[in-house]
Scaffold this motif. Sequence first.
Motif, PDB file in Angstrom:
ATOM      1  N   HIS A   1      -3.311  10.038  -1.023  1.00 19.88           N
ATOM      2  CA  HIS A   1      -2.263   9.209  -0.420  1.00 19.88           C
ATOM      3  C   HIS A   1      -1.101  10.127  -0.062  1.00 19.88           C
ATOM      4  O   HIS A   1      -0.555  10.801  -0.925  1.00 19.88           O
ATOM      5  CB  HIS A   1      -1.886   8.151  -1.477  1.00 19.88           C
ATOM      6  CG  HIS A   1      -0.628   7.390  -1.247  1.00 19.88           C
ATOM      7  ND1 HIS A   1       0.242   7.076  -2.281  1.00 19.88           N
ATOM      8  CD2 HIS A   1      -0.095   6.849  -0.139  1.00 19.88           C
ATOM      9  CE1 HIS A   1       1.245   6.379  -1.810  1.00 19.88           C
ATOM     10  NE2 HIS A   1       1.077   6.232  -0.513  1.00 19.88           N
TER      11      HIS A   1
ATOM     12  N   LEU B   1      -7.236   1.463  -0.510  1.00 21.43           N
ATOM     13  CA  LEU B   1      -7.172   1.927  -1.897  1.00 21.43           C
ATOM     14  C   LEU B   1      -8.541   2.033  -2.556  1.00 21.43           C
ATOM     15  O   LEU B   1      -8.637   2.417  -3.722  1.00 21.43           O
ATOM     16  CB  LEU B   1      -6.295   0.977  -2.719  1.00 21.43           C
ATOM     17  CG  LEU B   1      -4.831   0.859  -2.294  1.00 21.43           C
ATOM     18  CD1 LEU B   1      -4.126  -0.203  -3.117  1.00 21.43           C
ATOM     19  CD2 LEU B   1      -4.122   2.196  -2.429  1.00 21.43           C
TER      20      LEU B   1
ATOM     21  N   ASN C   1       0.709   0.493  -4.525  1.00 24.34           N
ATOM     22  CA  ASN C   1       0.230   1.881  -4.497  1.00 24.34           C
ATOM     23  C   ASN C   1       1.451   2.775  -4.540  1.00 24.34           C
ATOM     24  O   ASN C   1       2.230   2.824  -3.589  1.00 24.34           O
ATOM     25  CB  ASN C   1      -0.578   2.120  -3.228  1.00 24.34           C
ATOM     26  CG  ASN C   1      -1.098   3.541  -3.125  1.00 24.34           C
ATOM     27  OD1 ASN C   1      -1.461   4.152  -4.126  1.00 24.34           O
ATOM     28  ND2 ASN C   1      -1.136   4.073  -1.917  1.00 24.34           N
TER      29      ASN C   1
ATOM     30  N   ALA D   1       0.790  -1.231   0.000  1.00 25.10           N
ATOM     31  CA  ALA D   1       0.000   0.000   0.000  1.00 25.10           C
ATOM     32  C   ALA D   1       0.821   1.278   0.000  1.00 25.10           C
ATOM     33  O   ALA D   1       0.245   2.374   0.037  1.00 25.10           O
ATOM     34  CB  ALA D   1      -0.960  -0.008   1.191  1.00 25.10           C
ATOM     35  N   HIS D   2       2.156   1.179  -0.049  1.00 26.87           N
ATOM     36  CA  HIS D   2       2.959   2.398  -0.186  1.00 26.87           C
ATOM     37  C   HIS D   2       4.317   2.062  -0.785  1.00 26.87           C
ATOM     38  O   HIS D   2       5.134   1.366  -0.175  1.00 26.87           O
ATOM     39  CB  HIS D   2       3.163   3.083   1.157  1.00 26.87           C
ATOM     40  CG  HIS D   2       4.000   4.335   1.052  1.00 26.87           C
ATOM     41  ND1 HIS D   2       3.625   5.423   0.294  1.00 26.87           N
ATOM     42  CD2 HIS D   2       5.208   4.660   1.590  1.00 26.87           C
ATOM     43  CE1 HIS D   2       4.546   6.371   0.386  1.00 26.87           C
ATOM     44  NE2 HIS D   2       5.523   5.930   1.156  1.00 26.87           N
TER      45      HIS D   2
ATOM     46  N   CYS E   1      -0.536  -6.113  -6.223  1.00 26.75           N
ATOM     47  CA  CYS E   1      -1.016  -4.738  -6.372  1.00 26.75           C
ATOM     48  C   CYS E   1      -0.121  -3.826  -5.564  1.00 26.75           C
ATOM     49  O   CYS E   1       0.226  -4.155  -4.417  1.00 26.75           O
ATOM     50  CB  CYS E   1      -2.459  -4.626  -5.881  1.00 26.75           C
ATOM     51  SG  CYS E   1      -3.135  -2.932  -5.909  1.00 26.75           S
TER      52      CYS E   1
ATOM     53  N   SER F   1      -1.994   1.099  -8.253  1.00 29.10           N
ATOM     54  CA  SER F   1      -2.639   2.357  -7.904  1.00 29.10           C
ATOM     55  C   SER F   1      -1.569   3.419  -8.118  1.00 29.10           C
ATOM     56  O   SER F   1      -0.638   3.555  -7.320  1.00 29.10           O
ATOM     57  CB  SER F   1      -3.101   2.294  -6.440  1.00 29.10           C
ATOM     58  OG  SER F   1      -3.711   3.479  -6.043  1.00 29.10           O
TER      59      SER F   1
END
Length: 436
Positions: free
Chosen positions: A215, A353, A126, A67-68, A124, A147
């Motif tokens: 974000h 997300l 981000n 996620a980052h 996935c 993302s």
Amino acid sequence: MQIDTIVNARWIIPVDPDGAVFEQHSLAIDNGRIIDLLPIADAQSQYQAATVTELPRHALLPGLVNAHTHTAMTLLRGIADDLPLMEWLNNHIWPLEQQWMSEAFVRDGTDLAIAEMIRGGTTCFNDMYFFPEVTAHQALQHGMRASVGLILIDFPTVWAENSEQYIEKGLALHEQLRHEPLLSTPFAPHAPYTVSDQPLQRIRVIADELELPIHMHVHETGHEIELAQEQYGQRPLRRLEKLGLLTPNFMAVHMTQITKDEIDLFSRSGAHIVHCPESNLKLASGFCPVAKYLDAGINVALGTDGAASNNDLDMFGEMRTAALLAKGVANDASALPAHTALRMATLNGARALGLEQEIGSLETGKAADCIAIDLQHLETQPLYNPLSQIVYAGSRQQVTDVWIAGRQVLKQRQLTSIDSDDLQNRLTEWRQRLES
């Protein structure tokens, strides 16, 4: 019934419900989506598949959601290690980026990151970086779900001259990509100390209109808090609240410096936290109080940060570190159990997300983003609890097969969409340039 793919596994760990482990089950996939999860015997009688994959030693689980990330920064892996954040940024990373930043830099760094993440079970990511159109192109080329952050920062770079141009170029990219099923485009303002009020207010309005996530690095270090109080007379989180950014579409990355009142504020907002434990430890940024966040009902996802500050994109390592660190910080061995760590690395990331209806768990109707982990390795034997063993003893080297939207992108440890030899040659050229 004729379908595309059946995967028969020793165990299937769907993530939702928490802690569930199904033995001798099959995942049925058609047109890139999960159509069934059922016992192997039932699958054999109900479905005829063009491709059948047998995984008698494996656990099958959702693809991990990083996620980052700053994917292109894999080219800076190992440069300027063992330094605090602001010295690392101001004296090393930003000067190198100013010298070398280009479409080619982002292309090759992103290719390396995607190869590393796929081999490590991440399906996935981000991202937050310059030339996001290049990141998006490479993700599509390799069948990776991404993302792709629409970067925003006050100062000029080779990609944009000012905040207005960052926003204009970001909106143009969003329009270009909005029908791509593997891609989404959140706004990605860098941090409170690098983005001023006016552009933040503008993207808040646009994000609300387009229903886009935002974000941002927030409360990463104590120094950031001190700067904010000197410049704005308040802590960053309060400033973001007054600007209207704290909503269920907001992702705050790091969040190591926090008060009880701020936890309450954040919980009421419905915003999400992205925890990057290994980067925080390496840069000595502080400890994210994950147990307190979870107790407050805050959704906490996991990210690696960039490979320049981690130094890998290994979500298995992040799960283990997150679980162990949370126990130590809370002085409670039950503070973050294995099933919660796995949820943070999958469904919680998807939720942050805005993709929880599409990915993050193995459920009928969702995209077939899944990974197979060989648990027969000596390092994960004897095996009593597959889920616990994955989090506390498993490694990314045990990931053998990966599917994204039903397409197999890793088959028996071999990448199917990336030429490893060509990539190695490009990386050798970058190392020689960056060392010069």
